[in-house]
Scaffold this motif. Sequence first.
Motif, PDB file in Angstrom:
ATOM      1  N   GLY A 197       4.084   3.110  -2.906  1.00 57.19           N
ATOM      2  CA  GLY A 197       2.849   3.674  -2.389  1.00 57.19           C
ATOM      3  C   GLY A 197       2.507   3.035  -1.061  1.00 57.19           C
ATOM      4  N   VAL A 198       2.044   3.842  -0.101  1.00 58.62           N
ATOM      5  CA  VAL A 198       1.746   3.336   1.239  1.00 58.62           C
ATOM      6  C   VAL A 198       0.407   3.894   1.713  1.00 58.62           C
ATOM      7  CG1 VAL A 198       2.526   3.171   3.640  1.00 58.62           C
ATOM      8  CG2 VAL A 198       4.207   3.263   1.792  1.00 58.62           C
TER       9      VAL A 198
ATOM     10  N   LYS B 272       1.073  -1.720   0.886  1.00 59.95           N
ATOM     11  CA  LYS B 272       2.195  -1.158   0.137  1.00 59.95           C
ATOM     12  C   LYS B 272       2.088  -1.636  -1.307  1.00 59.95           C
ATOM     13  CE  LYS B 272       5.495  -0.410   3.864  1.00 59.95           C
ATOM     14  NZ  LYS B 272       6.853  -0.659   4.414  1.00 59.95           N
ATOM     15  N   VAL B 273       2.255  -0.690  -2.224  1.00 59.61           N
ATOM     16  CA  VAL B 273       2.231  -0.993  -3.653  1.00 59.61           C
ATOM     17  C   VAL B 273       3.586  -0.596  -4.233  1.00 59.61           C
ATOM     18  CG1 VAL B 273       1.183  -0.417  -5.877  1.00 59.61           C
ATOM     19  CG2 VAL B 273      -0.267  -0.726  -3.857  1.00 59.61           C
TER      20      VAL B 273
ATOM     21  N   ARG C 135      -6.433   0.444  -2.583  1.00 55.40           N
ATOM     22  CA  ARG C 135      -6.851   1.575  -3.424  1.00 55.40           C
ATOM     23  C   ARG C 135      -6.055   2.823  -3.058  1.00 55.40           C
ATOM     24  NH1 ARG C 135     -11.651   2.146  -1.661  1.00 55.40           N
ATOM     25  NH2 ARG C 135     -11.175   3.948  -0.345  1.00 55.40           N
ATOM     26  N   GLU C 136      -5.951   3.085  -1.760  1.00 54.49           N
ATOM     27  CA  GLU C 136      -5.226   4.268  -1.307  1.00 54.49           C
ATOM     28  C   GLU C 136      -3.736   4.174  -1.621  1.00 54.49           C
ATOM     29  OE1 GLU C 136      -8.263   4.839   2.516  1.00 54.49           O
ATOM     30  OE2 GLU C 136      -6.202   4.155   2.808  1.00 54.49           O
ATOM     31  N   ALA C 137      -3.151   2.993  -1.398  1.00 52.36           N
ATOM     32  CA  ALA C 137      -1.723   2.817  -1.668  1.00 52.36           C
ATOM     33  C   ALA C 137      -1.429   2.898  -3.160  1.00 52.36           C
ATOM     34  CB  ALA C 137      -1.247   1.483  -1.101  1.00 52.36           C
ATOM     35  N   TYR C 138      -2.326   2.364  -3.969  1.00 53.40           N
ATOM     36  CA  TYR C 138      -2.173   2.421  -5.432  1.00 53.40           C
ATOM     37  C   TYR C 138      -2.209   3.868  -5.912  1.00 53.40           C
ATOM     38  CZ  TYR C 138      -3.254   1.460 -10.382  1.00 53.40           C
ATOM     39  OH  TYR C 138      -3.240   1.421 -11.758  1.00 53.40           O
ATOM     40  N   GLU C 139      -3.143   4.639  -5.392  1.00 54.62           N
ATOM     41  CA  GLU C 139      -3.229   6.053  -5.772  1.00 54.62           C
ATOM     42  C   GLU C 139      -1.977   6.799  -5.318  1.00 54.62           C
ATOM     43  OE1 GLU C 139      -5.374   7.446  -7.721  1.00 54.62           O
ATOM     44  OE2 GLU C 139      -6.590   5.629  -7.917  1.00 54.62           O
ATOM     45  N   HIS C 140      -1.483   6.470  -4.126  1.00 54.54           N
ATOM     46  CA  HIS C 140      -0.253   7.084  -3.634  1.00 54.54           C
ATOM     47  C   HIS C 140       0.934   6.711  -4.523  1.00 54.54           C
ATOM     48  CE1 HIS C 140       3.036   7.474  -0.398  1.00 54.54           C
ATOM     49  NE2 HIS C 140       2.660   8.696  -0.721  1.00 54.54           N
TER      50      HIS C 140
END
Length: 457
Positions: A203-204, A382-383, A258-263
Amino acid sequence: MGAGENNKIIKNKNQKNQNMKYGIEAASFYVPSLYLNINELAENREIDSAKLEKGLGLHKMALPDVHEDTATFATEALLKLIKDYNIQPKDIAKIYLGTESALDAAKPTATYAVQMVEQVLGERCFGNCDVVDMTFACIGGVDALQTCLDFVKVNPDKKAVVIASDYAKYELKSTGEYTQGAGAVALLVSVEPNLLEIEGKWGVATESVFDFFKPRREIAKSDLKNAPETAPDKMEIFSDEPVFDGQYSNQCYQNRIREAYEHYKVQNSLVKPYENWHYLIFHLPYAFHGKRVFTELYSIENNLPYTTDEEKKALAKSEEYLDFIKQKIEPSQRASSEIGNLYTASVFMALLSALQVSFDREEELSGKELGFLAYGSGSKSKVFSGKINENWKSVVEKWQLFETLGNRKIVDFSTYEKLHRKQLKTSVNPNYKGFGLVEIERGNPLSYGARKYQFKS
């Protein structure tokens, strides 16, 4: 050869590649031998020490000695990796260094590290090795890891080394001063991931912001005392001490992860992936940062109220969340408490910390999944996740992380400030062993600024 036989060979090759594992084969680290107690910094800055120790989880601050810099940290970690795991230099195709404390605007810091290691292992033993620096604030080392993983997937007969090396330095008396730290982590990346198998899609999340940066500053000639006549009217200088907004940076960190985790969830078609992660491994600007910023994601994933300050505090202090921290985050914080911020290396040091704690407890982690939440100001997150290999103990047994941290030399506050201002000419620890800076060329205009290092046994 017929078309049928050729298709069969291609099919078998593809099947073999699909079954191949990739990830981290081995890891090593280096932390300077000097440290300052946080309570002494608090006393001299008239800060409540409980705020730093109990509020932020800070206990000690790693400090580079006079002879040390980002290049020597990287070199020590690289050489230790090679020696501890009997790696042949000819087998390393790439050495990618993540740092935001580069020593030159053109020549990669990684080239200094390679040159120094060659003093010990043999001249030009890395003559055919691809070497480069990667910079994106604190996430540069993770960028290097992802790039090297992609390389070994295409070249399974090759190995790559990722080094994350930094010196987190802030202005004296600034609000970032107590988070300072220094050191490096080196990772061997290959198709023999004896430590950690890294699978799945990442996730990025990226947004260009100015939460923390190191701009070139201009100084007018008229503002300088005794400036030579030949000096330009305006001069550019570069400082390792950043321009930053702590509260804004915390919010950017929280937004990006939060955004990378959702991605990451969408990329891998997962629901509440954090529940499957044995440990959550964060970039840690200070030891307790991970557990503080994850409250928002925790509230979202569990449909908990998280709008008012009261609701946020109630969640952070809830028995359920505190138990979650104890199980999944606390072990990764311990090294950070003893070292401070490592910028690019902090997320990898959190990994080493968590695995060392489990090793010392004689826990069995084989097959357990870890989640990584990396962040770099500027800003990007990045996740990704990884699975602990069945051979992980054979890697961790060589670290002795907390024993190493316990054998450092304490310095007093006066010495700390002199080191920070670069007022000392000789090393605080004169009996050091390893690599040290011995000269910066000033005489020859064709090599002005060239840094020269030597190995001291």
